[in-house]
Write an enzyme that holds these catalytic residues in place. Structure first.
Site, PDB file in Angstrom:
ATOM      1  N   LYS A   1      16.980 -66.166 -10.703  1.00 34.12           N
ATOM      2  CA  LYS A   1      16.777 -65.247  -9.453  1.00 34.12           C
ATOM      3  C   LYS A   1      18.864 -66.175  -9.021  1.00 34.12           C
ATOM      4  O   LYS A   1      18.264 -66.807  -9.211  1.00 34.12           O
ATOM      5  CB  LYS A   1      15.660 -65.142  -9.273  1.00 34.12           C
ATOM      6  CG  LYS A   1      16.428 -64.165  -7.642  1.00 34.12           C
ATOM      7  CD  LYS A   1      15.050 -64.206  -6.965  1.00 34.12           C
ATOM      8  CE  LYS A   1      15.158 -63.186  -5.445  1.00 34.12           C
ATOM      9  NZ  LYS A   1      14.106 -63.577  -4.419  1.00 34.12           N
TER      10      LYS A   1
ATOM     11  N   ASP B   1      19.866 -63.962   0.537  1.00 30.15           N
ATOM     12  CA  ASP B   1      18.750 -62.876   0.779  1.00 30.15           C
ATOM     13  C   ASP B   1      18.553 -62.654   2.282  1.00 30.15           C
ATOM     14  O   ASP B   1      17.628 -63.610   2.891  1.00 30.15           O
ATOM     15  CB  ASP B   1      17.348 -63.668   0.065  1.00 30.15           C
ATOM     16  CG  ASP B   1      16.333 -62.575   0.182  1.00 30.15           C
ATOM     17  OD1 ASP B   1      16.456 -61.235   0.867  1.00 30.15           O
ATOM     18  OD2 ASP B   1      15.300 -62.970  -0.499  1.00 30.15           O
TER      19      ASP B   1
ATOM     20  N   LYS C   1      14.919 -60.000   7.560  1.00 23.89           N
ATOM     21  CA  LYS C   1      13.847 -60.917   7.786  1.00 23.89           C
ATOM     22  C   LYS C   1      14.284 -61.923   9.117  1.00 23.89           C
ATOM     23  O   LYS C   1      14.975 -61.534   9.765  1.00 23.89           O
ATOM     24  CB  LYS C   1      14.268 -62.092   6.818  1.00 23.89           C
ATOM     25  CG  LYS C   1      14.133 -62.212   5.236  1.00 23.89           C
ATOM     26  CD  LYS C   1      14.677 -63.578   4.452  1.00 23.89           C
ATOM     27  CE  LYS C   1      13.841 -63.069   2.765  1.00 23.89           C
ATOM     28  NZ  LYS C   1      12.905 -63.269   2.680  1.00 23.89           N
TER      29      LYS C   1
ATOM     30  N   ASP D   1      17.772 -69.023  -2.579  1.00 25.08           N
ATOM     31  CA  ASP D   1      17.923 -67.295  -3.840  1.00 25.08           C
ATOM     32  C   ASP D   1      18.439 -67.596  -4.660  1.00 25.08           C
ATOM     33  O   ASP D   1      17.719 -66.310  -5.353  1.00 25.08           O
ATOM     34  CB  ASP D   1      17.329 -66.420  -2.428  1.00 25.08           C
ATOM     35  CG  ASP D   1      16.355 -66.138  -2.754  1.00 25.08           C
ATOM     36  OD1 ASP D   1      15.275 -65.996  -3.330  1.00 25.08           O
ATOM     37  OD2 ASP D   1      16.105 -64.352  -2.431  1.00 25.08           O
TER      38      ASP D   1
ATOM     39  N   ASP E   1      13.396 -56.417   0.857  1.00 29.34           N
ATOM     40  CA  ASP E   1      12.908 -57.718   1.480  1.00 29.34           C
ATOM     41  C   ASP E   1      12.585 -58.090  -0.759  1.00 29.34           C
ATOM     42  O   ASP E   1      12.343 -59.519  -0.825  1.00 29.34           O
ATOM     43  CB  ASP E   1      12.813 -58.110   2.012  1.00 29.34           C
ATOM     44  CG  ASP E   1      12.589 -59.929   1.969  1.00 29.34           C
ATOM     45  OD1 ASP E   1      13.442 -59.986   1.898  1.00 29.34           O
ATOM     46  OD2 ASP E   1      12.025 -60.646   3.149  1.00 29.34           O
TER      47      ASP E   1
ATOM     48  N   GLU F   1      13.286 -57.846  -3.069  1.00 31.99           N
ATOM     49  CA  GLU F   1      14.319 -57.385  -4.355  1.00 31.99           C
ATOM     50  C   GLU F   1      14.514 -58.057  -5.759  1.00 31.99           C
ATOM     51  O   GLU F   1      14.877 -57.819  -6.606  1.00 31.99           O
ATOM     52  CB  GLU F   1      15.570 -57.862  -3.553  1.00 31.99           C
ATOM     53  CG  GLU F   1      16.567 -59.090  -3.380  1.00 31.99           C
ATOM     54  CD  GLU F   1      15.155 -60.136  -2.633  1.00 31.99           C
ATOM     55  OE1 GLU F   1      14.188 -59.786  -1.822  1.00 31.99           O
ATOM     56  OE2 GLU F   1      15.662 -61.080  -3.017  1.00 31.99           O
TER      57      GLU F   1
ATOM     58  N   ARG G   1      11.832 -59.229  -7.908  1.00 36.83           N
ATOM     59  CA  ARG G   1      11.902 -58.366  -8.816  1.00 36.83           C
ATOM     60  C   ARG G   1      12.573 -57.042  -8.867  1.00 36.83           C
ATOM     61  O   ARG G   1      12.347 -57.100 -10.402  1.00 36.83           O
ATOM     62  CB  ARG G   1      10.190 -58.109  -8.201  1.00 36.83           C
ATOM     63  CG  ARG G   1       9.821 -56.995  -7.472  1.00 36.83           C
ATOM     64  CD  ARG G   1       9.021 -56.714  -6.927  1.00 36.83           C
ATOM     65  NE  ARG G   1       8.352 -58.535  -6.300  1.00 36.83           N
ATOM     66  CZ  ARG G   1       7.343 -58.108  -5.246  1.00 36.83           C
ATOM     67  NH1 ARG G   1       6.010 -57.846  -4.928  1.00 36.83           N
ATOM     68  NH2 ARG G   1       6.955 -59.735  -4.343  1.00 36.83           N
TER      69      ARG G   1
HETATM   70  N1  BES Z   1      13.494 -64.970  -1.706  1.00 38.73           N
HETATM   71  C1  BES Z   1      12.665 -64.803  -0.705  1.00 38.73           C
HETATM   72  C2  BES Z   1      10.895 -64.973  -1.336  1.00 38.73           C
HETATM   73  C3  BES Z   1      11.371 -66.679  -0.887  1.00 38.73           C
HETATM   74  C4  BES Z   1      10.437 -67.047   0.451  1.00 38.73           C
HETATM   75  C5  BES Z   1      11.891 -67.564  -1.257  1.00 38.73           C
HETATM   76  C6  BES Z   1      10.979 -68.209   1.299  1.00 38.73           C
HETATM   77  C7  BES Z   1      12.097 -69.283  -0.307  1.00 38.73           C
HETATM   78  C8  BES Z   1      11.532 -69.762   0.753  1.00 38.73           C
HETATM   79  C9  BES Z   1      12.075 -62.847  -1.508  1.00 38.73           C
HETATM   80  O1  BES Z   1      12.760 -62.026  -2.231  1.00 38.73           O
HETATM   81  C10 BES Z   1      11.335 -62.363  -0.668  1.00 38.73           C
HETATM   82  O2  BES Z   1      11.314 -61.931   0.788  1.00 38.73           O
HETATM   83  N2  BES Z   1      10.105 -62.048  -0.861  1.00 38.73           N
HETATM   84  C11 BES Z   1       8.617 -61.337   0.066  1.00 38.73           C
HETATM   85  C12 BES Z   1       7.650 -60.029  -0.922  1.00 38.73           C
HETATM   86  C13 BES Z   1       7.474 -59.375   0.608  1.00 38.73           C
HETATM   87  C14 BES Z   1       8.057 -58.373   1.278  1.00 38.73           C
HETATM   88  C15 BES Z   1       6.282 -58.538  -0.883  1.00 38.73           C
HETATM   89  C16 BES Z   1       7.756 -62.564   1.026  1.00 38.73           C
HETATM   90  O3  BES Z   1       8.410 -63.124  -0.183  1.00 38.73           O
HETATM   91  O4  BES Z   1       7.845 -62.476   1.968  1.00 38.73           O
HETATM   92 ZN    ZN Z   2      13.646 -60.580  -0.385  1.00 39.52          ZN
HETATM   93 ZN    ZN Z   3      14.876 -63.110  -2.503  1.00 39.95          ZN
END
Ligand code: BES
Ligand code: ZN
Ligand code: ZN
Length: 488
Positions: free
Chosen positions: A253, A258, A265, A276, A335, A337, A339
């Site tokens: 990834k 992000d 966020k 990220d 967010d 994104e 996947r």
């Molecule tokens: N890049 C983030 C996940 C992440 C969070 C990595 C904290 C490192 C530290 C990912 O793209 C994300 O934002 N995931 C969301 C998914 C949710 C919206 C289902 C998350 O984990 O909050």
């Molecule tokens: Zn994200």
């Molecule tokens: Zn992300």
């Protein structure tokens, strides 16, 4: 750092600084014991003592570094001791050091030397390209280390070579992660891959936005739509496939930043989101190791790279994305994104008919809630592959912990209006993300590694760590691939 090996006795070789690693439960050499108070130094793991022997031994300075008890020795102890040593050597500003271990080491010489070299490289790492006004004391680097040994030199030389290759790949991955989002855009990541390919003789192809559009990489394009920094898809190929050269696809990834997109966020959750692309960094680092070690494998590195930004052109909640596979995704949260961009890369991986697809991503915050920063979350469609990965993690101190991919989790991400929806609700957030990815790999053995926890450290707790990107995944993949490669 230039590290060489020499036959001799450390305490008889002249040196501005000799580093002597010693065990807690073994007496010191007499000429050293005579110049210190035993209570001042017991040889506990990572304990150090700097001595000025004034002629009692040949070196001008002697740094004792503890290894703890001999029967508890692990490669990790050695790595940490080496990292401590290089930091101390830097503090006294000695550019060339000699190194030795006192007593019989209960590990193979090559393993010991590799861990030592890794520790030296990692302990010396800092990310300071944007710091100004640094003093010469601060910027001082240890340039040369000579390992002085009474044993045969060759295994030690081999171990050092491997350790440096691995250590440098980890610091390379750390650099990639630590570069700010504006400096490391998807285009720059593509250029990094090309430069790596030229240096190592890899075949590298970078698809830009026009080519992504032409070929239908709908997932990468959707996520990248909101940013002025256009997305890229990176293909790096090492070796050629053959009956005794299995193909392994490594997928990373590569979100260079992000923000969450329109599902923005909160400010504090965004602070570290330049990291990220930690999965992509691990893939580039691992390919560097594979090429430098010349492993008998066909390894394909695939990186989906984009910047996730909110803007008038950004993709929206409610949008339906047609991915490279033809499968459609209902976007409910922009967010989630990772996947979406990974779906294209995972589908693309199938064209190589790989023996294994290993994918790494900073995918979910939920995995940090589950495991903290101490382990990578693993989900797999093939248990033998998962077991190999667990073993690699144990062996290299980059732990992985498996979570299930039962059918019920797949049901949680079914959409009414598309084939899949990109979120499955808060319960089992990391697993539904893994289940989502598994929908794009066909029947190929697949392991998903969620590195969101260990990819970044705010407060380093060991001498081999530094604030920021950790380069997690490089050592795990290296060990996995070394074990996977057919014996030569
Ligand atoms: N890049 C983030 C996940 C992440 C969070 C990595 C904290 C490192 C530290 C990912 O793209 C994300 O934002 N995931 C969301 C998914 C949710 C919206 C289902 C998350 O984990 O909050
Ligand atoms: Zn994200
Ligand atoms: Zn992300």
């Amino acid at each position: 750092m230039n590290i060489t090996v020499k036959t001799g006795d450390l305490l008889h070789e002249s040196s501005d600084l000799a580093i002597l690693a010693v065990f807690e439960d073994m007496p010191l050499p007499d000429n050293v014991a005579g110049i210190l108070e035993p209570a001042d130094f017991r040889g506990r793991a990572q304990q150090t003592l700097l001595l000025y022997p004034r002629g009692a031994v040949a070196p001008r300075r002697l740094l004792l570094v503890g290894l703890g008890q001999r029967d508890k020795l692990t490669t990790e102890t050695i790595r940490q001791a080496a990292a401590t040593a290089v930091q101390q050597a830097r503090a006294v500003q000695v550019p060339a050091v000699t190194i030795g271990i006192h007593g019989d080491v209960p590990l193979p010489a090559q393993t010991t030397a590799q861990a030592f070299a890794e520790g030296l490289e990692l302990g010396a790492y800092r990310y300071w390209p944007y710091r100004t006004g640094l003093t010469t004391e601060e910027t001082f680097e240890v340039e040369r280390a000579t390992v002085v040994t009474g044993d045969s030199e060759e295994p030690i030389r081999q171990g050092i070579g491997h350790g440096q290759i691995i250590g440098r790949a980890v610091t390379y991955a750390r650099d990639l992660v630590n570069h700010p989002g504006y400096a490391l855009t998807p285009a720059v990541l593509g250029e990094q891959a090309i430069a790596l390919g030229q240096r190592l003789g890899l075949q590298v192809k970078v698809l830009d936005k026009t080519q992504l559009t032409e070929h239908g990489f709908g997932g990468i394009l959707a996520v990248g739509k909101g940013s002025a920094n256009e997305p890229r898809f990176i293909v790096m190929e090492y070796g050629t496939p053959g009956p005794d050269r299995p193909t392994v696809c490594l997928v990373g990834k590569g979100l260079t930043f992000d923000s969450g997109g329109l599902s923005l966020k909160p400010a504090d959750a965004m602070e570290t989101m330049k990291s990220d692309m930690g999965g992509a960094a691990a893939v580039l680092g691992a390919l560097q190791v594979v090429a430098e070690l010349g492993l008998p494998l066909h390894v394909v590195g695939l990186v989906s790279s984009a910047e996730n930004m909110p803007s008038a052109t950004a993709y929206r909640p409610g949008d339906i994305v047609t991915t490279l596979s033809g499968k459609t995704i209902e976007v409910l949260n922009t967010d989630a994104e990772g996947r979406i961009i990974l779906s294209d890369a995972l589908f693309y991986a199938q064209r190589y008919k790989p023996a294994a697809i290993v994918e790494l991503s900073t995918l979910t915050g939920a995995i940090i809630i589950a495991l903290g920063s101490h382990a990578t979350g693993m989900m797999a469609t093939d248990q033998a592959l998962a077991d190999r990965m667990s073993r690699a993690g144990e062996a290299r101190g980059e732990r992985v912990w498996q979570l299930p991919l039962w059918d019920e989790y797949h049901t949680m991400i079914k959409s009414q209006v598309a084939d899949l929806k990109n979120i499955g609700g808060r319960p089992a957030g990391s697993i539904t993300a893994g289940a989502f990815l598994a929908a794009f790999v066909g029947e190929y053995p697949f392991v998903h590694l969620d590195i969101a926890g260990p990819a970044w450290v705010d407060r380093p707790t060991r001498p081999t760590e530094s604030q920021g990107g950790t380069g997690v995944g490089v050592r795990l993949l290296t060990e996995f691939l070394r074990d996977y490669a057919p014996a030569v």
